[in-house]
Design a protein around this motif. Structure first.
Motif, PDB file in Angstrom:
ATOM      1  N   LYS A  67     -33.281  63.410  16.427  1.00 13.77           N
ATOM      2  CA  LYS A  67     -32.045  64.056  16.862  1.00 13.77           C
ATOM      3  C   LYS A  67     -32.039  64.207  18.379  1.00 13.77           C
ATOM      4  O   LYS A  67     -31.025  63.976  19.048  1.00 13.77           O
ATOM      5  N   TYR A  68     -33.195  64.571  18.932  1.00 16.63           N
ATOM      6  CA  TYR A  68     -33.289  64.800  20.373  1.00 16.63           C
ATOM      7  C   TYR A  68     -33.370  63.479  21.134  1.00 16.63           C
ATOM      8  O   TYR A  68     -32.911  63.377  22.275  1.00 16.63           O
ATOM      9  N   ALA A  71     -29.847  62.369  21.305  1.00 17.32           N
ATOM     10  CA  ALA A  71     -29.084  63.221  22.218  1.00 17.32           C
ATOM     11  C   ALA A  71     -29.310  62.825  23.674  1.00 17.32           C
ATOM     12  O   ALA A  71     -28.431  63.015  24.521  1.00 17.32           O
ATOM     13  N   ARG A  76     -25.819  58.978  21.164  1.00 13.96           N
ATOM     14  CA  ARG A  76     -25.277  60.260  20.719  1.00 13.96           C
ATOM     15  C   ARG A  76     -23.803  60.152  20.335  1.00 13.96           C
ATOM     16  O   ARG A  76     -23.282  60.998  19.595  1.00 13.96           O
TER      17      ARG A  76
END
Length: 386
Positions: A67-68, A71, A76
């Motif tokens: 997820k990071y 991002a 994203r």
């Protein structure tokens, strides 16, 4: 798990096909089943490692490291990768997550407890209360080398057993499947267990001296342990655990031979010491200086362009960073091999002092053992023996 996203995630212009991945029940492996027959502590840790990823963790995607990564990249804004994250969240027990390595803490404690038991058993069997300080140092070294040989052999067998279990779609002979379908690469149970064992082993190596359970490593070995821990964690969290598994399988081969040679040196088995060190140098060259760049570097640089969608558009900084680290690791193997060649050449020429100096750069305790042996051969009335 990947049904519904197969067309989206399938590589473009790739002729190679990847065999179907085995289910979790198909890859249990004979090696890890042996933990059920050994001390209860290992059995408890084995159950803990299996149960942790299955239990849902509050926060959903918060425990997914990708997820990071997304991002921080242009991905994203990509709908397809958001769908991939949703699949990873729904089937969280099948993918690498931050909570998946918690079991390593249990294995670390298990190794520390076993080291404590080993120290006491070795003291009862081999140590003498009246032994001199030099003799005590030598016994410390023997105790350390036997323990490291045990752990090195454990992670070696585990890594190759895991690599064999996934060889139908990822292996040294076929690296295309190692990243096929990323970021939806399910992690097999035995590979997950191996990662926890490997991480637990190196965490215990970093803590053993502080707890009075072993000799202190020099700064080079300390940096090596830290780099290994970082490599384990990053490869697991970035969902490239199959590529990481191949790295560990290759790098683990030569270590037991080196420590066997050191043990033979401590015991003054000169012929065994020489034979084992020559074997170590040969295996080191084949696995780390030939196979590592040919298999790992080639796979990490070439395969992602055919197996990772939008690599150049979304993940080029991560691609470059990972490959730079692998190239640095490859260069380090060459530097270390040059030191091995120097040691072998100096030994061939009979330059024992140069051999000890080269060995001391890798392991200062070797120099201490050498001094111990030389002091024991001097006459007692010689004041230099003090």
């Amino acid at each position: 798990i990947t049904e519904g996203l197969q067309e989206f995630l399938s590589p473009v212009n790739t002729a190679a096909s990847t065999p179907a991945r085995p289910t979790q029940q198909d890859v249990t492996g004979w090696f890890f089943s042996t933990f059920d027959a050994v001390p209860v502590l290992f059995t408890a840790m084995d159950r803990l490692v299996v149960s942790l990823p299955v239990a849902p963790v509050p926060g959903g995607l918060a425990m997914d490291p990708l997820k990071y990564v997304f991002a921080l990249s242009a991905a994203r804004d990509d709908v397809g990768y958001h769908e991939a994250l949703a699949v990873r969240s729904t089937h969280s027990h099948s993918f690498s997550r931050l909570d998946g390595l918690f079991g390593a803490l249990g294995f670390m404690v298990a190794f520390l407890m076993l080291r404590f038991l080993w120290n006491n058993a070795f003291a009862a069997l081999a140590r003498s209360k009246s032994s001199s300080k030099e003799r005590h140092l030598l016994m410390d070294k023997i105790e350390e080398e036997i323990w490291v040989i045990f752990g090195g052999t454990l992670v070696l067998v585990a890594s190759w057993q895991c690599l064999y279990s996934v060889s139908s779609y990822c292996g040294l002979h076929n690296t295309v499947g190692c990243l096929q379908g990323w970021p939806l690469l399910p992690i097999e149970p035995n590979v997950h267990k191996y990662y926890n064992i490997e991480l637990g082993w190196y965490l215990h190596l970093m803590l053993k001296h502080m707890l009075g359970l072993g000799l202190q490593d020099n700064s080079t070995m300390g940096a090596h342990h830290l780099a290994t821990v970082a490599l384990v964690v990053l490869s697991y969290m970035l969902n490239v655990h199959l590529l990481g598994l191949m790295v560990f399988a290759l790098l683990n081969v030569s270590s037991p031979l080196l420590h066997m040679s050191k043990l033979a040196s401590c015991l003054e088995f000169n012929l065994a010491k020489t034979v084992l060190f020559v074997m170590f140098g040969f295996v080191f060259f084949v696995t780390r200086c030939v196979a590592f760049p040919y298999v790992i570097i080639k796979s990490a640089m070439y395969d992602p362009f055919f197996t990772v969608r939008g690599l150049a558009q979304y993940f080029m900084p991560f691609y470059l960073a990972c490959n730079v680290l692998l190239l640095v690791l490859c260069v380090m193997q060459g530097v270390w091999f040059s030191a091995i060649v120097k040691i072998l050449w100096a030994a061939y020429k009979g330059k024992n002092k140069q051999v000890q100096q080269e060995m001391a750069r890798v392991d200062p305790a070797v120099l201490g053992v050498a001094k111990t042996s030389s002091q024991q051969q001097r006459p007692k009335h010689n004041p230099k023996a003090l």
